[in-house]
Design a protein around this motif. Structure first.
Motif, PDB file in Angstrom:
ATOM      1  N   ARG A  29      -8.052  -5.573 -11.540  1.00 31.99           N
ATOM      2  CA  ARG A  29      -8.268  -4.787 -10.166  1.00 31.99           C
ATOM      3  C   ARG A  29      -8.992  -3.676 -10.063  1.00 31.99           C
ATOM      4  O   ARG A  29      -9.635  -3.734  -8.858  1.00 31.99           O
ATOM      5  CB  ARG A  29      -7.177  -4.480  -9.816  1.00 31.99           C
ATOM      6  N   GLN A  33     -12.482  -3.361  -7.074  1.00 33.15           N
ATOM      7  CA  GLN A  33     -12.675  -2.626  -5.812  1.00 33.15           C
ATOM      8  C   GLN A  33     -14.347  -1.935  -6.235  1.00 33.15           C
ATOM      9  O   GLN A  33     -15.297  -1.482  -5.180  1.00 33.15           O
ATOM     10  CB  GLN A  33     -11.307  -1.351  -6.474  1.00 33.15           C
ATOM     11  N   ALA A 273     -10.742   3.697   1.462  1.00 31.41           N
ATOM     12  CA  ALA A 273      -9.841   2.781   1.180  1.00 31.41           C
ATOM     13  C   ALA A 273     -10.389   2.407  -0.163  1.00 31.41           C
ATOM     14  O   ALA A 273      -9.031   2.391  -0.970  1.00 31.41           O
ATOM     15  CB  ALA A 273     -10.182   1.352   1.888  1.00 31.41           C
ATOM     16  N   VAL A 274     -11.449   2.879  -0.732  1.00 33.40           N
ATOM     17  CA  VAL A 274     -11.021   2.203  -1.986  1.00 33.40           C
ATOM     18  C   VAL A 274     -10.894   3.760  -3.469  1.00 33.40           C
ATOM     19  O   VAL A 274     -10.359   2.704  -4.079  1.00 33.40           O
ATOM     20  CB  VAL A 274     -12.820   1.627  -2.587  1.00 33.40           C
ATOM     21  N   LYS A 276      -8.367   5.217  -1.973  1.00 31.95           N
ATOM     22  CA  LYS A 276      -6.793   5.333  -1.999  1.00 31.95           C
ATOM     23  C   LYS A 276      -5.993   4.445  -2.936  1.00 31.95           C
ATOM     24  O   LYS A 276      -5.149   4.037  -3.390  1.00 31.95           O
ATOM     25  CB  LYS A 276      -6.760   4.757  -0.635  1.00 31.95           C
ATOM     26  N   HIS A 277      -7.140   3.041  -2.767  1.00 34.06           N
ATOM     27  CA  HIS A 277      -6.354   1.942  -3.835  1.00 34.06           C
ATOM     28  C   HIS A 277      -6.670   2.045  -4.973  1.00 34.06           C
ATOM     29  O   HIS A 277      -5.586   1.855  -5.643  1.00 34.06           O
ATOM     30  CB  HIS A 277      -7.399   0.492  -3.121  1.00 34.06           C
ATOM     31  N   GLU A 280      -3.753   4.317  -5.942  1.00 32.38           N
ATOM     32  CA  GLU A 280      -2.316   3.762  -5.435  1.00 32.38           C
ATOM     33  C   GLU A 280      -1.792   2.499  -7.321  1.00 32.38           C
ATOM     34  O   GLU A 280      -0.919   3.188  -7.574  1.00 32.38           O
ATOM     35  CB  GLU A 280      -2.795   2.677  -4.444  1.00 32.38           C
ATOM     36  N   VAL A 281      -3.140   1.690  -8.059  1.00 26.06           N
ATOM     37  CA  VAL A 281      -3.138   0.996  -8.658  1.00 26.06           C
ATOM     38  C   VAL A 281      -2.550   1.745  -9.667  1.00 26.06           C
ATOM     39  O   VAL A 281      -1.859   2.105 -10.566  1.00 26.06           O
ATOM     40  CB  VAL A 281      -4.331   0.636  -9.374  1.00 26.06           C
ATOM     41  N   THR A 490       4.033   3.143   1.166  1.00 35.43           N
ATOM     42  CA  THR A 490       2.925   2.779   0.986  1.00 35.43           C
ATOM     43  C   THR A 490       3.562   1.005   1.089  1.00 35.43           C
ATOM     44  O   THR A 490       4.336   0.763   0.628  1.00 35.43           O
ATOM     45  CB  THR A 490       1.636   2.825  -0.298  1.00 35.43           C
ATOM     46  N   GLY A 492       0.640  -0.899   0.041  1.00 33.03           N
ATOM     47  CA  GLY A 492      -0.535  -1.286  -0.131  1.00 33.03           C
ATOM     48  C   GLY A 492      -2.301  -0.863   0.384  1.00 33.03           C
ATOM     49  O   GLY A 492      -2.921  -0.700  -0.478  1.00 33.03           O
ATOM     50  N   GLU A 493      -1.703  -0.817   1.675  1.00 30.66           N
ATOM     51  CA  GLU A 493      -2.900  -0.791   2.502  1.00 30.66           C
ATOM     52  C   GLU A 493      -2.520   0.146   3.665  1.00 30.66           C
ATOM     53  O   GLU A 493      -3.596   1.082   3.531  1.00 30.66           O
ATOM     54  CB  GLU A 493      -3.048  -2.206   3.454  1.00 30.66           C
TER      55      GLU A 493
END
Ligand SMILES: [Zn+2]
Length: 531
Positions: A29, A33, A273-274, A276-277, A280-281, A490, A492-493
């Protein structure tokens, strides 16, 4: 415009950070990204060092569709006195089946003599043979010159010999590594300049910095100014000890400040965004003060100059936050005046008239006096402002909540919560009653509330709590004091924070949980609702 290659090593060096472990799925994942962001190289791991990385490369070959990035397998030179054809590390590198490989090589004489316990001639031969073998097998070969700066300071002759050994055999990149992270920008700039002059156009000189002096980004930029054309680093600066060069800082620095192209056109605005993503992962919260991508990076606290910001935003921001996908944020507290509240309303897209603005100011003063702190809880602030403008949440109504914790004769603790809610309006309202166990009262009431709402709002399944912070506001009265609870969540977004304050810690937690779910329902995207 000068082009600088970005080489991401989040999946290899970045995962050396303490307290983080990524599954193969997580790594796939993150690679997606990175490709979405548009970095040139993604170092996927060290096949052979662990089974997880072997599986990663096997699955990447079939499951990853990379449009912008080249996947790279990492390894090392052959072992001392060994042969390339039967070297396990080199074999694993080829088996990873990537078009490019990166091998680490020793360029500090001290390491060759003491760590490898071999001669400098053999040290140079290990590099030359390994590069030759990998090039002969059709690979593009990048060489990470480990401890290069420490080595160059002590024995520049051997450090340069290590470089030459790789270049003459066809290495495409010489990556100078500040492995111990102790170098400073002026040293790095001068040494990289020497190497660039030696290598000329025979190969690309790159830089790989660690942040032990807090200078990894500065060192990488100094290297680029000295002629390096390839920068290695990790997203959010992940990495062992103090971390690696932070790509989320160095990319916008190079691109926006020095006018060098690091990412394909139109990709820089995906940076926030990347970042944060990936945080999160890996379940590793992003530093709010991170340059460019942090939630505070473009936050303005209310003050005298707030109306001036409204008139000339660029007078108070070093770059336009939208260039990196971030945004201006106004921080609101009890000190806020009408102008600040109005700007916050504009930021949220709320139409507020004069009386509503006054209502918000009154509510803030009263609640902050009670112990609320809205600067830290944007989601609760938004709900408060909406309510002041006449909005009422229609998603659910709580009839009652009960939570019980028992200590069993065995000494074990059990906790159970029951929540009764109504969903819908008037005659057609439906009552949902749910009980849930938890590993503590907050966990139990959270589970029971979501279970009660789950049938009506399946999108809540995506929401999870990422942090729970408790602060005692009046230390003098100890357990009788006011408790402030902040809950981060969260879907996820989007991420948000809500607040609850009470002399009862369960009540404070419950208020913050409830507001968090209301906020998530308010902002659920239509696609999420229909799922
Ligand atoms: Zn490293």
């Amino acid at each position: 415009m000068r082009t600088i290659e970005v080489f991401d090593t989040t999946l290899r060096d970045g995962l050396q950070v303490e307290g983080v472990s990524a599954t193969v799925d997580d790594k796939l994942r993150i690679a997606e990204q990175l490709d979405f962001l548009g970095v040139q190289f993604i170092e996927g791991g060290w096949p052979g060092a662990n089974p997880k990385d072997i599986e990663f490369f096997a699955r990447a070959a079939t499951e990853l569709r990379l449009d912008s990035s080249t996947l790279v397998a990492f390894g090392s030179t052959r072992r001392p006195k060994g042969k390339v054809d039967d070297d396990v590390t080199l074999r694993n590198l080829l088996d990873a089946n990537t078009s490019a490989v990166c091998i680490v090589a020793k360029s500090w004489d001290y390491h060759v003599l003491n760590a490898l316990q071999t001669t400098l001639d053999e040290g140079a031969a290990m590099i030359a043979d390994s590069v030759e073998f990998l090039v002969a097998n059709g690979r593009r070969v990048l060489v990470d010159m480990e401890h290069f700066f420490d080595g160059y300071k002590r024995n520049p002759e051997f450090a340069m010999r290590a470089i030459e050994s790789a270049v003459v055999k066809g290495a495409s990149h010489l990556v100078l590594c500040d492995t111990n992270g102790g170098s400073l920008p002026h040293e790095v700039e001068s040494i990289v300049g020497d190497v660039v002059r030696l290598v000329g156009s025979d190969a690309i000189v790159g830089i790989h910095c660690h942040d032990d002096t807090g200078c990894a980004v500065a060192n990488s930029m100094a290297s680029v100014l000295a002629g390096a054309r390839h920068v290695q680093g990790t997203l959010n600066g992940l990495g062992e000890r103090t971390g690696n060069c932070n790509l989320t800082t160095v990319i916008p620095n190079l691109q926006l400040k020095l006018g060098m192209q690091c990412l394909p056109d139109g990709r820089l605005e995906r940076l926030t965004a990347v970042s944060k993503h990936v945080a999160e992962v890996l379940n590793r919260p992003l530093d709010p003060q991170a340059p460019y991508v942090g939630s505070s990076a473009f936050a303005h606290k209310a003050g005298l100059h707030v109306s001036a910001i409204a008139r000339a935003k660029d007078a108070y921001e070093h770059v336009d936050p939208e260039l990196v996908g971030n945004g201006t944020r106004f921080v609101v507290s009890e000190m806020a005046g009408r102008a600040t509240i109005q700007m916050k309303a504009d930021e949220l897209g709320l139409a507020m008239d004069g009386p509503a603005v006054n209502q918000v100011i009154d509510d803030l003063k009263r609640l902050e006096h009670e112990g609320f702190h809205f600067e830290a809880a944007d989601a609760s602030l938004e709900l408060l402002m909406r309510r002041a403008a006449g909005w009422e949440q229609q998603y659910f109504r709580v009839e009652s909540m009960r939570v019980i914790t028992d200590e069993l004769p065995s000494g074990q603790f059990t906790t159970e919560a029951t929540v009764k809610v109504w969903v819908g309006e008037g005659e057609s309202a439906v009552r949902h009653v749910h009980t849930a166990e938890g590993n503590g009262p907050v966990n139990a009431i959270d589970s029971a509330l979501r279970a009660a709402l789950g049938a009506a709002y399946p999108q809540l399944a995506r929401v999870h709590l990422t942090d729970y912070k408790v602060r005692i506001l009046d230390g003098a009265t100890a357990t009788g004091a006011i408790t402030r609870v902040l809950i981060d969540a969260t879907d996820g977004e989007r991420s948000w924070t809500t607040i609850g304050v009470s002399s009862n810690i369960i009540e404070a937690s419950w208020r913050a949980l409830e507001e968090g779910l209301v906020y998530s329902l308010l902002h659920a995207t239509p696609s999420a609702v229909s799922e």
